[in-house]
Design a protein around this motif. Structure first.
Motif, short mmCIF file in Angstrom:
data_model
loop_
_atom_site.label_atom_id
_atom_site.label_comp_id
_atom_site.label_asym_id
_atom_site.label_seq_id
_atom_site.Cartn_x
_atom_site.Cartn_y
_atom_site.Cartn_z
N ALA A 109 0.81 -1.21 0.00
CA ALA A 109 0.00 0.00 0.00
C ALA A 109 0.85 1.26 0.00
CB ALA A 109 -0.94 -0.01 1.21
N SER A 110 2.00 1.22 0.67
CA SER A 110 2.90 2.37 0.71
C SER A 110 4.07 2.11 -0.22
CB SER A 110 3.42 2.59 2.14
OG SER A 110 2.37 2.87 3.02
N ALA A 111 4.39 3.09 -1.06
CA ALA A 111 5.51 2.93 -1.99
C ALA A 111 6.82 3.36 -1.37
CB ALA A 111 5.25 3.73 -3.26
N GLY A 112 6.77 4.21 -0.33
CA GLY A 112 7.98 4.68 0.34
C GLY A 112 7.74 4.87 1.82
N LEU A 113 8.78 4.64 2.61
CA LEU A 113 8.68 4.78 4.07
C LEU A 113 9.87 5.56 4.60
CD1 LEU A 113 7.67 1.17 5.20
CD2 LEU A 113 6.18 3.18 5.15
N ARG A 114 9.63 6.35 5.64
CA ARG A 114 10.70 6.99 6.40
C ARG A 114 10.47 6.69 7.89
NH1 ARG A 114 10.62 12.43 3.17
NH2 ARG A 114 12.50 12.30 1.91
N ASP A 115 11.57 6.47 8.62
CA ASP A 115 11.47 6.31 10.06
C ASP A 115 11.03 7.61 10.71
OD1 ASP A 115 12.20 3.65 10.06
OD2 ASP A 115 14.32 4.04 10.44
N LEU A 116 10.31 7.49 11.81
CA LEU A 116 9.82 8.65 12.54
C LEU A 116 10.15 8.51 14.01
CD1 LEU A 116 7.98 11.25 12.53
CD2 LEU A 116 6.09 9.71 13.10
N TRP A 117 10.67 9.57 14.62
CA TRP A 117 10.88 9.63 16.06
C TRP A 117 9.98 10.72 16.63
CZ3 TRP A 117 16.95 9.84 16.75
CH2 TRP A 117 17.47 8.55 16.53
N ARG A 118 9.42 10.46 17.80
CA ARG A 118 8.69 11.49 18.54
C ARG A 118 9.40 11.69 19.87
NH1 ARG A 118 4.41 8.49 16.33
NH2 ARG A 118 3.10 9.67 14.87
N LEU A 119 9.98 12.87 20.07
CA LEU A 119 10.76 13.15 21.27
C LEU A 119 9.92 13.88 22.31
CD1 LEU A 119 13.08 12.50 19.25
CD2 LEU A 119 14.42 14.28 20.38
N SER A 120 10.06 13.46 23.56
CA SER A 120 9.47 14.18 24.69
C SER A 120 10.48 14.16 25.82
CB SER A 120 8.15 13.56 25.12
OG SER A 120 8.32 12.20 25.49
N ARG A 121 10.62 15.29 26.53
CA ARG A 121 11.63 15.46 27.56
C ARG A 121 11.01 15.47 28.94
NH1 ARG A 121 16.81 17.34 26.10
NH2 ARG A 121 17.08 17.67 28.32
N SER A 122 11.81 14.99 29.90
CA SER A 122 11.49 15.14 31.31
C SER A 122 12.83 15.25 32.05
CB SER A 122 10.70 13.93 31.83
OG SER A 122 10.45 14.07 33.22
N GLY A 123 13.25 16.49 32.32
CA GLY A 123 14.58 16.70 32.91
C GLY A 123 15.67 16.29 31.94
N ASN A 124 16.58 15.40 32.38
CA ASN A 124 17.66 14.91 31.53
C ASN A 124 17.29 13.64 30.79
OD1 ASN A 124 19.50 16.96 32.03
ND2 ASN A 124 20.33 15.95 33.84
N SER A 125 16.03 13.23 30.88
CA SER A 125 15.58 12.02 30.21
C SER A 125 14.76 12.38 28.99
CB SER A 125 14.74 11.16 31.16
OG SER A 125 14.26 10.01 30.51
N VAL A 126 15.03 11.71 27.88
CA VAL A 126 14.29 11.91 26.63
C VAL A 126 13.66 10.60 26.22
CG1 VAL A 126 14.42 12.61 24.21
CG2 VAL A 126 15.88 13.74 25.91
N SER A 127 12.36 10.60 26.01
CA SER A 127 11.66 9.43 25.51
C SER A 127 11.52 9.56 24.00
CB SER A 127 10.28 9.31 26.16
OG SER A 127 9.56 8.24 25.58
N VAL A 128 11.93 8.52 23.28
CA VAL A 128 11.87 8.53 21.82
C VAL A 128 10.90 7.45 21.36
CG1 VAL A 128 13.19 8.37 19.69
CG2 VAL A 128 14.27 9.31 21.74
N GLY A 129 9.72 7.86 20.91
CA GLY A 129 8.74 6.94 20.37
C GLY A 129 8.98 6.75 18.89
N ALA A 130 9.15 5.51 18.47
CA ALA A 130 9.48 5.22 17.07
C ALA A 130 8.23 4.85 16.28
CB ALA A 130 10.51 4.10 16.98
N GLY A 131 8.19 5.27 15.04
CA GLY A 131 7.10 4.93 14.14
C GLY A 131 7.57 5.06 12.70
N MET A 132 6.64 5.20 11.78
CA MET A 132 6.97 5.32 10.37
C MET A 132 6.10 6.40 9.73
SD MET A 132 9.26 2.91 9.98
CE MET A 132 9.41 2.85 8.19
N VAL A 133 6.60 6.96 8.63
CA VAL A 133 5.82 7.84 7.77
C VAL A 133 5.72 7.16 6.41
CG1 VAL A 133 5.60 10.13 6.75
CG2 VAL A 133 6.69 9.87 8.98
N SER A 134 4.52 6.94 5.94
CA SER A 134 4.31 6.25 4.67
C SER A 134 3.97 7.24 3.57
CB SER A 134 3.20 5.21 4.80
OG SER A 134 1.98 5.81 5.18
N TYR A 135 4.45 6.93 2.37
CA TYR A 135 4.26 7.78 1.20
C TYR A 135 3.74 6.95 0.04
CZ TYR A 135 7.08 11.31 3.60
OH TYR A 135 7.56 12.23 4.51
N ARG A 136 3.10 7.62 -0.90
CA ARG A 136 2.57 6.94 -2.07
C ARG A 136 3.58 6.85 -3.19
NH1 ARG A 136 -3.74 9.02 -2.66
NH2 ARG A 136 -4.45 8.23 -0.60
#
Length: 231
Positions: A109-136
């Motif tokens: 269904a997707s012809a191209g994909l890119r990795d996606l990170w979502r960053l959120s901070r709490s003090g010196n800690s960073v949470s990185v949620g991983a996902g994808m971005v799909s393209y046609r």
């Protein structure tokens, strides 16, 4: 009597600008536009059907980098409002979505994909949620659709130290993957020219003892499309 050709507007949305900041955009050098606040923007010159546009950043705010997505294309008998400009401070691990430069062609269904990170901070800690971005398209043209995530690549980063040069800002610490039994590993997250790059630093002693030592590896990672820019 010849009727005047129909014309269409060119614009999009800007985000990440702090109070008092402005970013100057240019459309192929033919028109400049100063954007001074988050939200919608529109170039003054209307375009005819088939006109080619190429939106790039001419001047970024001091201390920030800005990236343009969906900035290249041609008018197809409708106004263009999908140009996205995202700015972020260069010396911080800025919260929000970051999309990898590298485009991976796939089948289905997707012809191209890119990795996606979502960053959120709490003090010196960073949470990185991983996902994808799909393209046609296999070149990842267009706006793309971000997956909700997180996926198996989700990890946290515990910052231990930081150092900056005139060209980059580096953050050393421990990466720990979520929901796995793997122990923490030493990494360096680096900001350069509005790119965010992750480099392994498991050597003893450190392969990157200071910010200057990261320069060649970061340059190579950016050239290979391994780094991320604000989405």
């Amino acid at each position: 009597m010849n009727l005047p050709a129909a014309t269409y507007t060119l614009g999009g949305m800007a985000s990440g600008l702090s109070a008092g900041q402005s970013v100057v955009l240019t459309n192929g050098g033919s028109e400049d536009l100063t954007v001074s606040a988050d939200g919608g923007f529109t170039f003054t010159k209307a375009l005819v059907d088939g006109a080619v546009y190429a939106i790039t950043v001419k001047t970024a705010p001091a201390g920030s980098g800005c990236v343009v997505r969906n900035g290249f294309g041609s008018v197809a008998a409708t106004s263009v409002d999908s140009v996205a400009v995202r700015c972020a401070p260069l010396a911080t691990l800025s919260e929000g979505p970051w999309e990898q430069d590298q485009c991976l062609p796939v089948t289905g269904a997707s012809a191209g994909l890119r990795d996606l990170w979502r960053l959120s901070r709490s003090g010196n800690s960073v949470s990185v949620g991983a996902g994808m971005v799909s393209y046609r398209s296999p070149q990842c043209d267009g706006a793309g659709t971000a997956s909700p995530g997180p996926l198996n690549g989700t990890f946290s980063f515990e910052q231990e130290r930081t150092e900056a040069t005139a060209e980059l800002a580096a953050f050393w610490g421990n990466r720990r993957y979520i929901a796995t039994s793997m122990g923490p590993t030493k990494v360096a997250l680096v900001r350069k020219a509005n790119h965010l790059c992750l480099l392994e630093d498991t050597a003893t002693p450190s392969a990157f003892p200071d910010a200057a030592s990261l320069g060649p590896a970061v340059t190579a990672a950016i050239a290979a499309g391994k780094c991320y820019t604000p989405r």
